[in-house]
Design an enzyme around this catalytic site. Sequence first.
Site, PDB file in Angstrom:
ATOM      1  N   SER A   1       0.837  -1.186   0.000  1.00 42.10           N
ATOM      2  CA  SER A   1       0.000   0.000   0.000  1.00 42.10           C
ATOM      3  C   SER A   1       0.884   1.252   0.000  1.00 42.10           C
ATOM      4  CB  SER A   1      -0.975  -0.037   1.176  1.00 42.10           C
ATOM      5  OG  SER A   1      -1.973   0.957   1.046  1.00 42.10           O
TER       6      SER A   1
ATOM      7  N   GLU B   1      -8.453  -0.283  -4.755  1.00 44.42           N
ATOM      8  CA  GLU B   1      -7.608  -1.233  -5.482  1.00 44.42           C
ATOM      9  C   GLU B   1      -7.779  -1.061  -6.988  1.00 44.42           C
ATOM     10  OE1 GLU B   1      -4.730  -4.468  -5.297  1.00 44.42           O
ATOM     11  OE2 GLU B   1      -5.440  -2.988  -3.862  1.00 44.42           O
TER      12      GLU B   1
END
Length: 139
Positions: A10, A114
């Site tokens: 991330s 995402e």
Amino acid sequence: PTGSGVVGLSMAGSSALILAAYHPDQFVYSGSLSALLDPSQGMGPSLIGLAMGDAGGYKASDMWGPKDDPAWARNDPMLQVGKLVANNTRIWVYCGNGKPSDLGGDNLPAKFLEGFVRTSNMKFQAAYNAAGGHNAVWN
């Protein structure tokens, strides 16, 4: 130390690429997993703010200042792709597609982020290749 690798998930994925871009002797390998690879551009600052707020009420401006602060560009892998290519850093970039799985469940913010992140990874791959990069794996 020299010749190390750095990998992040991330937000830490873009940081891993930045560390390798600015410290090529220390980090000859860098991996990024599901990271936004153009954080200073477009919706990047807003999406980071959304994710940080969702993760505990944090503010993106506390990280790199207001979105027009030069720190955002300095920490943007898309804007530093030339350094990674020039350094011949070996990189691995992975990103899911935003479809729910047994691991992630049906979390709407995660699916949205995402999917958005995947687009930034594809843009990064195109920029890397256009800059003459040849030392990367894309998943």
